[in-house]
Scaffold this active site. Structure first.
Site, PDB file in Angstrom:
ATOM      1  N   GLU A 174      26.988 -29.268 -44.443  1.00  0.00           N
ATOM      2  CA  GLU A 174      28.315 -29.711 -44.598  1.00  0.00           C
ATOM      3  C   GLU A 174      28.886 -30.072 -43.126  1.00  0.00           C
ATOM      4  O   GLU A 174      29.646 -30.793 -42.732  1.00  0.00           O
ATOM      5  CB  GLU A 174      29.255 -28.510 -44.947  1.00  0.00           C
ATOM      6  CG  GLU A 174      29.149 -28.346 -46.497  1.00  0.00           C
ATOM      7  CD  GLU A 174      27.934 -27.391 -46.763  1.00  0.00           C
ATOM      8  OE1 GLU A 174      27.439 -27.092 -46.020  1.00  0.00           O
ATOM      9  OE2 GLU A 174      27.713 -27.154 -48.244  1.00  0.00           O
ATOM     10  N   HIS A 185      34.924 -18.751 -53.670  1.00  0.00           N
ATOM     11  CA  HIS A 185      34.814 -19.860 -54.513  1.00  0.00           C
ATOM     12  C   HIS A 185      36.531 -20.346 -54.690  1.00  0.00           C
ATOM     13  O   HIS A 185      36.774 -21.023 -55.676  1.00  0.00           O
ATOM     14  CB  HIS A 185      34.116 -19.985 -55.685  1.00  0.00           C
ATOM     15  CG  HIS A 185      32.623 -20.425 -55.449  1.00  0.00           C
ATOM     16  ND1 HIS A 185      31.686 -19.969 -54.585  1.00  0.00           N
ATOM     17  CD2 HIS A 185      32.007 -21.297 -56.265  1.00  0.00           C
ATOM     18  CE1 HIS A 185      30.596 -20.457 -54.490  1.00  0.00           C
ATOM     19  NE2 HIS A 185      30.621 -21.293 -55.594  1.00  0.00           N
TER      20      HIS A 185
END
Lengths: 358, 321
Positions: A63, A132
Site C-alpha cells: 500500500e 477491518h
C-alpha cells in the site's frame, strides 16, 4: 413524467469512474481486487473489460509503495484512482499520503500538482473487528493538503467522485460499506458535486443534526421518528469534511438553536469534536444548549455479535439527544424508542439481504 | 574509453559541487541560511558520474543530501542559494529549504528528506514514462539506510514486475546519521540484496568518478534500451557531519583514522592526479575552472542575499486551484 432511474451506491461509484475514464485517458484505477470477480463490492465491475488491463489494474500488496508510485504517475500527468477495500489497509500508506501527496504542491512552491484519488471503504458488522472496521476520516481530515469526501447517497457518491477525480489535489474518498447497496436516484449523465459543500437533506427548525456518511442515514431515520412527535429536525449531510462547509451548519443552528453532530468515527478529536468546537467558537450566540455529539465509544471494534450490539450509536441515540436537548418528557422517550427498536434486527448487517462475510 | 571532453566535464562537475558546498560551509555560521543542510562533500563523484549519462529529458528524484544531484542534473545555482536563504526567488519559493530542491526545467523533479520517500515516487514516474511510451530514464538517488525501508523493497519489486526504465542509485556512505551500517544491516552488499528481486545490480567504487561514469553508462544505456531496471551501489563517504557544516569525528561515532583513510580517496584529488598525469587537463585549465565557478557562486550568493524573503503562506500555497 419519466420514472427516475434508481441505482445502488456501488453502481453510482462505478458509473463515476466509468464516465471519467471514458472522458479522460489519463485516468486509471488500481488496487488490490479492482479487476477481480467481486470488483470492490461492485464498484469496479466490468471496467477491466471496457478499458483493458492497462487502465484497470490489480497491484502488488504494498500500500505504501503503491501510493508513492501513484504519486509519481500523477506527477507525470496521470490521474490515478487507488482503491483499498478497507480504510485499515490504507494505514500502511500514511507516509506517502501525509508526507508526499499532501505536501508536494506546497513544499515545492506550487510548481507541481498531485491529482490522486484514494478510495477506502469503512467496514462494519459481521464480526469484522478491530482491523477491518475503522472509520478514520478525522485522521486524514487533520492534514492540510488533503481533501476528504464521505458521500452518503448514490447521488452524492457519483457527483463527489467525479469532482474528486477531476480535482488537481489528492482526495481521500471514505466510503461506508453499509451504503453500498442503498438505492437512490442518480442522473445518467456525468455531473459534479463541489467538494466542500454540505447538503441540507431534510428541512426542520427545532434541532440541527449534522452528520457524515452512514450517520446521515441514521439521522434521517431519527428525524422521521422525531417528526411523529412534532419535532422537526434539520438534517445536514456534511458530504466533505475537508474542506468543511461549516457555514451551512451555522446557518441552520441560527434557526434551530440546537446542534447534534453524528459521526461514524471515534468521539475524541474527531469530526464531532471539530464541528462542536466551531459551533461554540462561531455560533455561540445561536446555541440555546451545549452541542451534543454522537460518535463511537473509545474502544476498538469488537467482533462477537453480543459485543457489537450496543457498540454503534445510531438513530436511537440521535433521537435521545434531540429529546434531551429540547427538554421533552423522559418516559415518553422510552415508549418512542421501544416502538422504533423492532425495526432493526439483526443488528450486525446493513439489511436482511446481507448474508456475510464482507 | 572515456573521451577527454567527458573527463574534463566530470572534473568540472565535481569541482563545482565541492566549491558550492564549501561556500555553504563558509557562509552557514552567519546564521542567515536558516534551514538544515546535508552536505555531500566527499561524495561528488556519484552525482557527477551518473548525471553525465543523463539527458535533459531524463528524470531525477533525490533525498535529503541532494545538492550535488541537483547541480549535476543542471539545477539552477542561483535558485539553490536563494532557497537556502529562504527567499521568494528560491527553487521552491522558500517553502522547501535545502531538503526540497526542484528544477523542472532540467527534470529534477524533487528531493525530500523522509528516508526512502522518493523511491516509490521515482518508480511511479518511470512507470508513467513507460505508459506514455517516452524513451526517458528515471534515476532515484538513495542512501544505504533507504534499503532498510519497506518503500525500497516495494518499489524494486514493482520496477522489476513492470520492467521499468529506472536506475536506483544507492550511495552507501556507511552511516545513517551516527549509526554505522553494521548496526543496521547484515554483512552483505546492497547490490547482492537487490539481486534477489531479479534486478540487474552492481557494486562499484563511488569515489572513482571515471568508474562511476562507466558503470552508470552501462546500466543507463541498458535501461534506455528497454532491458528493465537496474541498481548500482556506490561505496563512498561523507566527510562532514550528517547535517550541518562541521566535522564531527571527535564526538565518537566514527574514528579519525577511518575518516583520514577516506579523505585519501578524495574523488576530486584522485581525478585531478589522474587527469594531470594523463594530460587530460592542464593546470591552467583547472585554475580557469576555479575562477569561473568562484565568480558564478559569488553572483548566486549576492543575488540570493539581496532577494526578498518568501512571502506569507496561505491556503493558496497548499492546494492547486
Amino acid at each position: 413524467m419519466t420514472v427516475e432511474r434508481q441505482i445502488k451506491y456501488s453502481q453510482a461509484l462505478r458509473e463515476a469512474i466509468d464516465q471519467c475514464m471514458a472522458k479522460d485517458p489519463a485516468v486509471f484505477i488500481i488496487g488490490e481486487g479492482v479487476p477481480d470477480p467481486k470488483g470492490i463490492f461492485g464498484s469496479t465491475l466490468g471496467l477491466k473489460e471496457k478499458y483493458g488491463s492497462g487502465r484497470v489494474m490489480d497491484m502488488p500488496v504494498c500500500e505504501n509503495g503503491m501510493t508513492g508510485i501513484c504519486i509519481g504517475a500523477a506527477l507525470r500527468g496521470f490521474r490515478p484512482i487507488l482503491t483499498h477495500q478497507r480504510v485499515d489497509f490504507a494505514l500502511l500508506s500514511l507516509d506517502q499520503i501525509i508526507n508526499n501527496a499532501a505536501k508536494w504542491h506546497f513544499m515545492f512552491g506550487g510548481q507541481m500538482n498531485i491529482p490522486l484519488v484514494i478510495r477506502m471503504v469503512v467496514g462494519r458488522g459481521w464480526g469484522q473487528g478491530a482491523q477491518h472496521s475503522q472509520s478514520l476520516q478525522a485522521l486524514f481530515a487533520h492534514i492540510p493538503g488533503l481533501k476528504v469526501i464521505m458521500p452518503a447517497t448514490p447521488h452524492d457518491a457519483k457527483g463527489l467522485l467525479v469532482s474528486a477525480i477531476e480535482d488537481d489535489n489528492p482526495v481521500i474518498s471514505i466510503e461506508h460499506r453499509w451504503l453500498y447497496d442503498i438505492e437512490g436516484h442518480v442522473h445518467q449523465d456525468p455531473y459534479r458535486i463541489p467538494l466542500g459543500k454540505a447538503s441540507v437533506v431534510r428541512k426542520g427548525d427545532m434541532v440541527t443534526i449534522a452528520a457524515v456518511s452512514h450517520m446521515t442515514i441514521e439521522a434521517i431515520r431519527a428525524a422521521q421518528i422525531l417528526e411523529k412527535k412534532g419535532i422537526t429536525a434539520e438534517v445536514i449531510d456534511l458530504r466533505s469534511i475537508r474542506p468543511l462547509d461549516f457555514e451551512t451548519v451555522s446557518q441552520s443552528v441560527k434557526k434551530t438553536g440546537h446542534l447534534i453532530v453524528a459521526d461514524c468515527g471515534w468521539l475524541s478529536f474527531g469530526v464531532s469534536a471539530e464541528i462542536a468546537a466551531r459551533a461554540t467558537e462561531g455560533a455561540w450566540k445561536s446555541l440555546k444548549k451545549a452541542p451534543r455529539r454522537i460518535a463511537l465509544p473509545e474502544i476498538p471494534m469488537p467482533s462477537a455479535p453480543s459485543l457489537t450490539e450496543d457498540f454503534y450509536p445510531g438513530y436511537r441515540a440521535i433521537v435521545q439527544a434531540a429529546w434531551e436537548l429540547l427538554g421533552k418528557d423522559a418516559n415518553e422517550l422510552k415508549t418512542l424508542l421501544k416502538e422504533a427498536q423492532s425495526e432493526v434486527n439483526p443488528h450486525d448487517v446493513p439489511d436482511l439481504s446481507f448474508r456475510g462475510p464482507f | 574509453m572515456i573521451t577527454k571532453k567527458i573527463l574534463q566535464s566530470l572534473f568540472y562537475q565535481m569541482l563545482r559541487i565541492r566549491m558550492v558546498e564549501e561556500r555553504i560551509v563558509e557562509l552557514y555560521p552567519q546564521q542567515q541560511m536558516r534551514c538544515p543542510v546535508h552536505l555531500c562533500i566527499g561524495q561528488e563523484a556519484v552525482a557527477a558520474g551518473v548525471s553525465a549519462n543523463l539527458k535533459n529529458e531524463d528524470l531525477v528524484l533525490s533525498n535529503h543530501r541532494s545538492h550535488g544531484h541537483y547541480l549535476a542534473k543542471g539545477g539552477n545555482l542561483e535558485k539553490l542559494f536563494a532557497e537556502l536563504y529562504g527567499k521568494e526567488t528560491g527553487c521552491s519559493r522558500g517553502r522547501g529549504g535545502s531538503m526540497h530542491l526542484i528544477d523542472l526545467s532540467v527534470n529534477f523533479l524533487g528531493s525530500t528528506p523522509i528516508v526512502g520517500g522518493t523511491i516509490p515516487v521515482a518508480t511511479g514516474v518511470a512507470w508513467a514514462e513507460k505508459m506514455k511510451n517516452n524513451k526517458t530514464v528515471t534515476v532515484a538517488f538513495l542512501g544505504d539506510a533507504a534499503v532498510e525501508e519497506g518503500a525500497f523493497h516495494e518499489s524494486v519489486n514493482f520496477a522489476v514486475l513492470k520492467n521499468l526504465p529506472i536506475v536506483f542509485v544507492c550511495e552507501n556512505n556507511l552511516y545513517s546519521v551516527y549509526t554505522p551500517i553494521a548496526e543496521r544491516q547484515p554483512k552483505r552488499s546492497i547490490a547482492s540484496l537487490a539481486k534477489g528481486y531479479g534486478i540487474r545490480s552492481f557494486r562499484a567504487d563511488g569515489n572513482d568518478c571515471g568508474k562511476v561514469y562507466e558503470v552508470s553508462k552501462e546500466m543507463i544505456d541498458a535501461v534506455r534500451a528497454g532491458r528493465g531496471p537496474a541498481l548500482i551501489e556506490f561505496l563512498t563517504y561523507r566527510w562532514r557531519e550528517h547535517c550541518g557544516p562541521n566535522y564531527d569525528n571527535h564526538i565518537g561515532y566514527r574514528d579519525e583514522a577511518e575518516f583520514k583513510l577516506w579523505q585519501k580517496k578524495c574523488p576530486i584529488d584522485r581525478f585531478k592526479k589522474y587527469a594531470l598525469l594523463n594530460k587530460v587537463i592542464k593546470p591552467a585549465e583547472i585554475t580557469g575552472m576555479e575562477t569561473q565557478i568562484q565568480k558564478e557562486i559569488d553572483t548566486a550568493v549576492t543575488l540570493a542575499q539581496a532577494a526578498p524573503f518568501a512571502k506569507g503562506v496561505s491556503l493558496n500555497d497548499v492546494y492547486a486551484l
